[in-house]
Design a protein around this motif. Structure first.
Motif, short mmCIF file in Angstrom:
data_model
loop_
_atom_site.label_atom_id
_atom_site.label_comp_id
_atom_site.label_asym_id
_atom_site.label_seq_id
_atom_site.Cartn_x
_atom_site.Cartn_y
_atom_site.Cartn_z
N ASN A 1 0.85 -1.19 0.00
CA ASN A 1 0.00 0.00 0.00
C ASN A 1 0.89 1.24 0.00
O ASN A 1 1.56 1.49 1.00
CB ASN A 1 -0.92 -0.01 1.22
N PRO A 2 0.94 1.97 -1.13
CA PRO A 2 0.13 1.81 -2.34
C PRO A 2 0.67 0.68 -3.23
O PRO A 2 1.82 0.25 -3.08
CB PRO A 2 0.30 3.15 -3.05
N ARG A 3 -0.16 0.25 -4.15
CA ARG A 3 0.27 -0.80 -5.08
C ARG A 3 1.45 -0.32 -5.92
O ARG A 3 2.45 -1.01 -6.06
CB ARG A 3 -0.89 -1.21 -5.99
N ALA B 1 -8.35 -5.83 -4.77
CA ALA B 1 -8.62 -4.60 -5.52
C ALA B 1 -9.68 -3.76 -4.81
O ALA B 1 -9.55 -2.54 -4.70
CB ALA B 1 -9.06 -4.94 -6.95
N GLU C 1 -9.56 0.14 -5.65
CA GLU C 1 -9.21 0.23 -7.08
C GLU C 1 -10.43 0.00 -7.97
O GLU C 1 -11.34 -0.71 -7.60
CB GLU C 1 -8.12 -0.79 -7.41
#
Length: 275
Positions: A220-222, A270, A275
């Protein structure tokens, strides 16, 4: 009851992901993240797992090594690597396992084969040591570990060489990291880049050859600043969320006996990340 013990744990989306998958398979299970402040508190938490009715827990930083003496038994991976990243409760006994590296290998090999890669890993903590060993077992040609702590770096390098036969060396982390010539895969195994601080990885980007596979363990974050910069430079990237999914699938199956559909985990993570 399942969960995770570590510090910090707040930004990790693993609880939302597991709870969504439990719901998908109609399991009356829950996943609890517990922020454990010290090794003394960790010992109390581990002793409480059986009476509280836990089926298993994940172990995250900084306790993957410290937890081992608190367990009743460990598997062969933990014996070789010297770190555990999850525990199963079997007939009242706590069994330590390590699949950190297995998740990483699966995630990387979706993007590029590991055989023949010349790997540089930044950091060599509990997760890093498992990942280094698994990368070597998967066919990496050479590994260089870059850490600020010499004792840790040299110990992990010696372990990887011992268990795999793959030449592994330590390099001190001083100022901006300059990559050794010939590096083909670069992995950030530190917390640099994690939300909310988003600290940059101090790397001399001019030392990164075009086409180098760039990997980050942060979930986190991706897309961390590290991965964003690598992608801008045209490098293939592997994110920590993909690693989390791959290792979580294995842990879910170990805990529940159910072989899950990967798409269920991908949708769950996701959604957890918005997302």
């Amino acid at each position: 009851m399942t969960g995770m013990l570590g510090h910090p744990v707040a930004e990790n989306p693993i609880d939302l992901m597991f709870d969504a998958v439990y719901a998908h398979y109609d399991l009356p299970w829950q996943f609890w993240k517990s922020d454990i402040a010290s090794e003394a508190d960790l010992a109390h938490a581990v002793r409480a797992l059986v009476p509280l009715g836990y089926r298993g827990v994940g172990i995250t930083v900084p306790y993957k090594v410290a937890v081992i003496p608190m367990l009743d038994a460990i598997d062969d991976d933990v014996k070789a690597i010297g770190a555990a990243n999850y525990v199963t409760v079997e007939q009242g006994r706590l069994i330590g396992h390590n699949n950190d590296g297995k998740g990483v290998v699966k995630a990387i090999e979706k993007v590029a084969p590991l055989r023949g890669q010349r790997v540089v890993m930044l950091g060599a903590g509990g997760a890093g040591r498992a990942m280094a060993a698994e990368l070597a077992w998967a066919g990496a040609e050479q590994l260089t570990l870059i850490t600020r702590r010499q004792e840790q770096g040299e110990e992990v390098a010696a372990m990887v060489t011992r268990v795999s036969g793959v030449p592994t060396t330590w390099q001190p982390w001083q100022g901006k990291v300059v990559l050794p010539e010939g590096t083909t895969l670069l992995m950030n195994a530190t917390h640099l880049g994690c939300a909310p601080e988003l600290e940059p990885v101090p790397l001399d980007w001019n030392s990164l050859a075009p086409g180098t596979v760039v990997v980050d363990v942060i979930t986190n974050p991706r897309i961390t600043p590290f991965l964003a910069t690598a992608r801008e430079r045209g490098c293939p990237i592997v994110d920590g969320v993909e690693m989390l999914v791959q290792l979580a699938i294995q842990i879910f199956e170990q805990w529940t006996g159910i072989t899950p559909d990967e798409a269920v985990f991908q949708r769950a993570v996701a959604e957890a990340l918005g997302e």
